[in-house]
Design an enzyme around this catalytic site. Structure first.
Site, mmCIF file in Angstrom:
data_model
loop_
_atom_site.group_PDB
_atom_site.id
_atom_site.type_symbol
_atom_site.label_atom_id
_atom_site.label_comp_id
_atom_site.label_asym_id
_atom_site.label_seq_id
_atom_site.Cartn_x
_atom_site.Cartn_y
_atom_site.Cartn_z
ATOM 1 N N CYS A 68 0.994 -1.219 0.129
ATOM 2 C CA CYS A 68 -0.042 -0.033 0.110
ATOM 3 C C CYS A 68 1.035 1.233 -0.012
ATOM 4 O O CYS A 68 1.669 1.614 0.789
ATOM 5 C CB CYS A 68 -0.745 0.018 1.156
ATOM 6 S SG CYS A 68 -1.639 1.669 1.564
ATOM 7 N N CYS A 71 0.215 3.817 2.809
ATOM 8 C CA CYS A 71 0.762 3.247 3.927
ATOM 9 C C CYS A 71 2.160 3.518 4.142
ATOM 10 O O CYS A 71 2.581 4.106 5.165
ATOM 11 C CB CYS A 71 0.466 1.940 4.252
ATOM 12 S SG CYS A 71 -1.331 1.203 4.112
#
Ligand code: ZN
Length: 145
Positions: A68, A71
């Protein structure tokens, strides 16, 4: 002398009693001698969640995954927040891919997600990456900063 505070050890999950005035003095775990309150986020897992989601200090969990992008972009912000909140809030990272059961149990629908626990209960949740000022503002709104 103030009432000792309960603080779980991020390394061995042992529950320690620490006088409040010693929280900022880098207390060590009575069992494994590891640093109880490191200035970096610690890793949370399905196995450690119940042990870690207790004690006197609030627990802020960053749910993330390696694939991600947002993230990964948020990780330095979270790490800086851990340094700033040292002794006041415990910050942990939960890898949603390695801990799918806990992620489902927590109702994670998107990442990154932040969940704030106090006294073992969720008190706030925020989805999506934030800047450090946004994160600190959000925590201030929860009475943490
Ligand atoms: Zn320990």
């Amino acid at each position: 002398m103030s009432e000792p505070l309960l603080v779980p050890c991020p390394h061995c999950n042992g529950l320690n009693r620490i006088p409040a005035e010693r929280l900022t003095e880098a207390p060590r775990c009575g069992r494994c001698k590891g640093a109880l309150l490191g200035s970096e986020p610690f890793e949370l897992t399905q196995a450690s969640f119940v042990s870690q989601n207790k004690g006197a200090l609030p627990l802020l969990v960053d749910v993330w995954a390696a694939w991600c992008g947002p993230c990964r972009g948020f990780a330095p912000v979270f790490a800086e927040a851990a340094r700033r909140l040292h002794g006041r809030c415990r910050l942990a990272k939960l890898d949603s891919d390695s801990n799918p059961q806990l992620s489902t149990q927590l109702g994670i629908r998107s990442i990154p997600s932040l969940i704030l626990f106090r006294d073992g209960r969720e008190i706030a949740r925020q989805s999506g990456a934030m800047s450090l000022p946004q994160l600190l503002d959000w925590l201030r709104g929860q009475g943490i900063v």
